[in-house]
Design an enzyme around this catalytic site. Structure first.
Site, mmCIF file in Angstrom:
data_model
loop_
_atom_site.group_PDB
_atom_site.id
_atom_site.type_symbol
_atom_site.label_atom_id
_atom_site.label_comp_id
_atom_site.label_asym_id
_atom_site.label_seq_id
_atom_site.Cartn_x
_atom_site.Cartn_y
_atom_site.Cartn_z
ATOM 1 N N SER A 1 -5.356 -1.867 3.818
ATOM 2 C CA SER A 1 -6.761 -2.239 3.600
ATOM 3 C C SER A 1 -7.572 -1.152 2.893
ATOM 4 O O SER A 1 -8.739 -0.918 3.239
ATOM 5 C CB SER A 1 -7.420 -2.636 4.931
ATOM 6 N N GLU B 1 2.052 3.257 6.259
ATOM 7 C CA GLU B 1 1.329 1.994 6.274
ATOM 8 C C GLU B 1 1.305 1.439 7.706
ATOM 9 O O GLU B 1 2.255 0.748 8.126
ATOM 10 C CB GLU B 1 2.009 0.977 5.354
ATOM 11 N N HIS C 1 8.868 -2.200 3.002
ATOM 12 C CA HIS C 1 7.499 -2.653 3.284
ATOM 13 C C HIS C 1 7.507 -3.415 4.611
ATOM 14 O O HIS C 1 8.474 -4.121 4.926
ATOM 15 C CB HIS C 1 7.008 -3.557 2.143
ATOM 16 N N LYS D 1 2.331 -8.089 -4.324
ATOM 17 C CA LYS D 1 2.989 -9.016 -3.395
ATOM 18 C C LYS D 1 3.428 -10.290 -4.129
ATOM 19 O O LYS D 1 3.782 -10.219 -5.309
ATOM 20 C CB LYS D 1 2.054 -9.344 -2.228
ATOM 21 N N ASN E 1 0.494 -2.968 -5.152
ATOM 22 C CA ASN E 1 1.519 -3.936 -4.749
ATOM 23 C C ASN E 1 0.920 -5.338 -4.836
ATOM 24 O O ASN E 1 0.090 -5.703 -4.015
ATOM 25 C CB ASN E 1 1.960 -3.611 -3.306
ATOM 26 N N GLY F 1 -3.446 -5.788 5.084
ATOM 27 C CA GLY F 1 -3.991 -7.123 4.818
ATOM 28 C C GLY F 1 -4.959 -7.618 5.872
ATOM 29 O O GLY F 1 -5.293 -8.800 5.919
ATOM 30 N N GLU G 1 6.203 -6.070 5.520
ATOM 31 C CA GLU G 1 6.413 -7.522 5.395
ATOM 32 C C GLU G 1 7.903 -7.825 5.237
ATOM 33 O O GLU G 1 8.390 -8.851 5.719
ATOM 34 C CB GLU G 1 5.577 -8.076 4.225
HETATM 35 C C1 PEP Z 1 0.372 -3.359 1.114
HETATM 36 O O1 PEP Z 1 0.728 -4.480 0.764
HETATM 37 O O2 PEP Z 1 1.165 -2.425 1.052
HETATM 38 C C2 PEP Z 1 -1.005 -3.159 1.590
HETATM 39 C C3 PEP Z 1 -1.335 -1.969 1.994
HETATM 40 O O3 PEP Z 1 -1.827 -4.256 1.584
HETATM 41 P P1 PEP Z 1 -3.440 -4.237 1.775
HETATM 42 O O4 PEP Z 1 -3.982 -3.159 0.895
HETATM 43 O O5 PEP Z 1 -3.865 -5.603 1.362
HETATM 44 O O6 PEP Z 1 -3.710 -3.949 3.223
#
Ligand code: PEP
Length: 260
Positions: free
Chosen positions: A217, A171, A99, A14, A12, A177, A101
């Site tokens: 992460s 997630e 997601h 973003k 992803n 992040g 976000e």
């Molecule tokens: C994501 O954007 O779905 C995500 C898991 O980000 P990150 O790997 O940066 O934590």
């Protein structure tokens, strides 16, 4: 990771990458491919503006392209939205839905996730549906209740045939992040629980075949231990997917977990 399920590694991107940068990154991923990646499904998820360019760049390889969001209507006066039909036409086979976000900054709910998931399925897109708890929910011992509620209100409203085409992505919000990934045990606890909920709702075969990704992460140095958990079927990767080398290294670790 169970051999029965092909690992999925989705990047992803973003709101990063111009069209030119996205092309460069996709080219680097293509250059890094070898035959071993055929045992996994790799998905690049650029911003909307770069979907077509990335699709062109990966054509002729097994890499798939996805989008980061979708609206539930096919067309109409919905300024700023993008429809499943338009995503399909641009070359997407996958779409991320719900997601954290989007939930946090743009008011998405389990109900909008449900509507978007159905719309995506209707147009032949595979939804990658995200769910997960906040830090506060985890610390107050409400993680599993929260996961169950999210799934019941969104995905478990689907008919079995539709559900079987969905990819799930656990997630934990506190891990996205932040550089603080869930431990393999924490991820496995939730993902095994998720699979058990799928079994209760749709039966054991559906649960055995359900793809449940972990996201939060994920980096090359923690991917192997996470992928070794039996209910972790791959990763939704944010930050580490912005470099071809780390994205492919994560995919290699996921494949290693299947072989070991
Ligand atoms: C994501 O954007 O779905 C995500 C898991 O980000 P990150 O790997 O940066 O934590």
């Amino acid at each position: 990771m169970a051999a029965l399920r092909k690992p999925v590694i989705a990047g992803n991107w973003k709101m990063y990458k111009t069209i030119a940068e996205a092309k460069e990154l996709a080219e680097a991923v293509v250059r890094g491919l070898d035959n071993s990646f055929g045992a996994a499904t790799l998905i690049l998820i650029p911003p909307f503006t770069a979907i077509q360019e990335v699709k062109r760049t990966v054509s002729g390889t097994a890499i798939a392209v996805g989008a980061q969001d979708v609206f539930w209507e096919e067309k109409g006066a919905f300024t700023g939205e993008i429809s499943p039909l338009q995503l399909k036409e641009a070359g997407c086979d996958f779409v991320v839905i719900g997601h954290s976000e989007r939930r946090q900054y743009f008011g998405e709910t389990d109900e909008t996730v449900r509507k978007k998931t159905l719309a995506a399925l209707c147009h032949g897109l595979t939804p990658i549906v995200c769910f997960g708890e906040t830090l506060e929910e985890r610390e107050s011992g409400r993680t599993l209740d929260r996961i169950k509620a999210q799934l019941e209100l969104s995905l478990f409203t689907l008919e079995e045939a539709d559900f079987s085409r969905v990819v799930l992505a656990y997630e934990p919000i506190w891990a996205i992040g932040t550089g603080r990934n869930a431990t393999p045990e924490q991820a496995e606890e939730v993902q095994a629980f998720t699979r058990s909920l799928v079994a209760s709702r749709y039966g054991k075969t559906a649960a055995d075949y359900a793809i449940i990704l972990y996201g939060g992460s994920v980096k090359p140095n923690n991917a192997l231990s996470l992928a070794r958990e039996k209910d972790v079927d791959g990763f939704l990767v944010g930050g580490a997917s912005l470099e071809a080398e780390s994205f492919l290294a994560i995919a290699r670790e996921a494949l290693r977990a299947v072989r070991d």
